[in-house]
Enzyme design. Structure first.
Site, PDB file in Angstrom:
ATOM      1  CG  PHE A  86      -5.416  -3.103   3.892  1.00 24.58           C
ATOM      2  CD1 PHE A  86      -5.167  -3.510   5.125  1.00 24.58           C
ATOM      3  CD2 PHE A  86      -5.985  -3.742   2.999  1.00 24.58           C
ATOM      4  CE1 PHE A  86      -5.691  -4.982   5.470  1.00 24.58           C
ATOM      5  CE2 PHE A  86      -6.672  -5.105   3.326  1.00 24.58           C
ATOM      6  CZ  PHE A  86      -6.405  -5.869   4.611  1.00 24.58           C
ATOM      7  CD  GLU A 108      -1.597  -2.474   1.559  1.00 21.55           C
ATOM      8  OE1 GLU A 108      -0.540  -2.655   2.069  1.00 21.55           O
ATOM      9  OE2 GLU A 108      -2.205  -3.349   1.136  1.00 21.55           O
TER      10      GLU A 108
END
Lengths: 352, 317
Positions: free
Chosen positions: A120, A95
């Site tokens: 996330f 991410e």
């Protein structure tokens, strides 16, 4: 992902008009319903509205690119990927580099939409949202799936505090769409707006309800979707669908409830919300989010700042880590279901 | 100076005729002479900023000066009169606290006026202590939260290539940033995307906030790590302009066709070029007494002139 129902839905080819038949019955309360459709009975759905809206936008604007962190199929980004494979970037389950790359792409003139799950995006990559997108005010549009309580996987996947994390971030626009109508109309407006945004994505078979009303999505505006004289329900996200269905049920009991939809959480349309709450009607906020740091507190802050004295009951998730289980069970347990909203409103109106 | 923050707003995309282009067509000795001169000027600018503010990340700036001299004097294509010119190569400073070295390089490049360096870290200055894109012409990103630069560089390189542009992306970061997992996410990503248009440089000065890098978190062997990730790897004495020039030339000319991203691992010395600072205890945030600044500047000039007179190959003695 082990949820076979979801996998089957996501790999199915999108329908031509994107519209599915209404759900016939509530999803069964078994483990396969962990990521059940959040559509209520009688509400039609549209498949992957984000993906189709991005494809339409991408045809008109070649700067539009898509990124995902190993969740394209689960954030409806696969529709864009199939239409524009050369403009989709699979960034892997990473991410931080996805966020950094999206910011970098915006700096060199592209308009990225980057998707992952809300947990996330917000918990793992917030530093990148704040410093690489928001501080330089870049046009990067984040899309977070499974906002609030829209999965029964438990706290690892339940982004119950995503708005609380992000509301303090300067420059960042936060959108909490109710349904497919909101998503379809928000996408081009988010691309056209200059700064960064975060959208709480509803994905897969997404309810379609706002086209029953005289409504259009307008970035930064709260809208009175339904007028009502006895109660006022200030809501965002999928809870606006629940509020509208609750209002229908309450009407049968002679309770006339208004629904004020705050699709944009930030910047918050304080003027509209304060105006609608500055009345003697029974008042509620409804959000698919912890009652800490989200719509309720944005509303409370707006009222205090305006000097309006109002008693508002929050309907939202408790300040705790939530249970795992079947989604409909959990929505009942935590008070997000239509039935529990109806009961809360009826009781308060009766109390007077 | 009384300068106020004047946020950049240039959107002019045209080549104004003042573009600085990569110097690879010039004679090698000419290039090295220019680099050595630029390194001296960058170091002097670092000392001037440190003196003006009374403190700052002077040791790091001196150590990184040769890398920045090679990049800005020789390798980068940019337009000093229009730092946002679309055709420019990108230089991303991940290590925000090295900003004074970058400002000095910007001044040497003609992007910011030399005298503006004296506003370093002052109220209202365009040159804050930690580099930010929203304050300073030429500063592409806001560094400082370490481990971001290479992730952004992946986006710059991917985005430029996707638009059919042949501009390159240079990313500067420090050995401390090798602690950050995000650096390795980006390393894996750049290799996956075969970003031959990406050149990373790591300042291995062996110093982190809490002490020597080896004591904080072991990060060797570096060459093997980058190579195993799929990068074209060069490791050089980062205070040797000859070695640096060869490495950057190899990155830009040599291996580009392979599609591998490039990294130049630069072993540098904190305080390099100023013996007074180089030989004292190494600290992340070095204090220099007011009376020592002129001594530092004198040592720097003496070393530069002695090296020039001796005809050495530009390496700081």
């Amino acid at each position: 992902m082990t949820d076979t129902t979801q996998a089957a839905r996501d790999t199915r080819a999108p329908q031509a008009d994107g519209t599915d038949a209404p759900e016939k019955a509530q999803a069964p309360k078994r483990s396969a319903a962990m990521i059940a459709s959040i559509a209520d009975p009688g509400v039609p759905t549209t498949s992957a509205p984000l993906g189709h809206a991005l494809v339409e936008l991408g045809r008109a604007d070649e700067r539009i690119v898509g990124l995902s962190a190993d969740l394209a199929k689960y954030t409806d980004m696969h529709v864009f990927r199939e239409a524009f494979p050369e403009r989709f970037f699979q960034m892997g389950m990473a991410e931080q580099v996805m966020m950094g790359a999206a910011a970098g792409m915006a700096q060199v003139g592209l308009v990225p939409f980057a998707s992952t799950y809300s947990v996330f995006a917000t918990r793992r990559a917030y530093d990148w949202i704040a410093l690489d997108m928001a501080e330089p005010n870049l046009n990067v549009n984040l899309v977070g799936a499974l906002p609030g309580l829209t999965t029964g996987y438990g706290p690892s996947h339940q982004a119950t505090e995503d708005m609380a994390i992000l509301r303090g971030c300067p420059n960042l626009t936060i959108v909490d769409p109710c349904d497919a109508v909101d998503i379809e109309q928000a996408v081009p407006q988010l691309a056209a707006a200059p700064g960064p945004s975060y959208t709480r994505l509803l994905r897969g078979k997404v309810p379609r309800i706002l086209d029953r009303y005289d409504y259009s999505f307008e970035l930064g505006k709260a809208k009175v979707v339904r007028p009502g004289t006895d109660a006022v329900l200030v809501s965002s996200g999928l809870m606006t669908m629940r509020a509208l269905l609750a209002a229908d049920a309450l009407a049968k009991d002679g309770v006339d409830a208004s629904v004020v939809h705050c699709a944009t959480i930030k910047p918050f349309d304080a003027a509209t919300v304060v105006r609608e709450l500055d009345t003697p009607r029974a008042a509620f906020t409804l959000e698919n989010h912890t009652v800490v740091g989200g719509l309720f507190e944005a509303t409370a802050g707006a009222l205090v700042r305006a000097g309006v004295r109002a008693q508002v009951d929050p309907i939202g998730l408790p300040d705790e880590f939530l249970d795992a289980g079947a989604l409909p069970t959990l929505h009942d347990r935590y008070g997000l279901s239509v039935d529990s909203i109806v009961a809360r409103v009826r009781e308060k109106v009766a109390r007077g | 100076m009384g300068l106020t923050v004047d946020r950049r707003d240039s959107l002019d995309m045209t080549d104004t005729g003042t573009v600085h282009r990569r110097q690879h067509d010039l004679d090698r000795d000419v290039r090295l002479k220019a680099i050595r001169e630029a390194a001296y000027n960058i170091r002097m600018g670092v000392l001037e900023q440190g003196q003006a503010q009374g403190e700052g990340y002077v040791g790091q700036g001196l150590g990184a000066a040769d890398i920045l001299a090679v990049v800005f004097r020789d390798q980068l294509t940019y337009d000093p009169s229009d730092p946002e010119w679309e055709g420019r190569d990108r230089f991303l400073l991940s290590t925000g606290h090295y900003a004074l070295a970058a400002y000095s390089a910007f001044a040497e490049a003609g992007i910011v006026p030399r005298e503006e360096l004296l506003t370093y870290a002052a109220d209202g200055s365009r040159l804050p202590m930690s580099g930010m894109s929203t304050y300073t012409p030429g500063m592409e990103i806001s560094g400082g939260s370490l481990g971001h630069g290479l992730t952004l560089g992946v986006g710059h390189a991917l985005g430029l290539r996707a638009q059919g542009k042949d501009a390159k992306t240079f990313v500067f970061f420090s050995d401390g940033e090798l602690d950050e997992g995000s650096t390795w996410e980006a390393a894996m990503s750049a290799a996956h995307w075969q970003l031959g248009n990406l050149v990373a440089m790591v300042d291995m000065n062996g110093l982190q906030a809490d002490g020597p890098t080896g004591d904080i978190l072991s990060n060797e062997p570096q060459e093997e790590r980058w190579a195993s990730f799929g990068w074209d790897v060069h490791r050089v004495d980062g205070n040797d302009p000859v070695a640096l020039l060869d490495a950057f030339d190899a990155c830009v000319d040599g291996a580009q066709a392979t599609g591998r991203p490039h990294v130049v691992i630069c072993d540098t010395r904190v305080g390099a070029g100023v013996p007074l600072l180089e030989n004292r205890e190494k600290l992340h945030f070095m204090r220099v007494e007011a009376e020592d600044w002129p001594v530092c500047m004198g040592q720097l000039t003496h070393g530069y002139e002695a090296a020039a007179a001796a005809g050495t190959d530009g390496k700081v003695a």
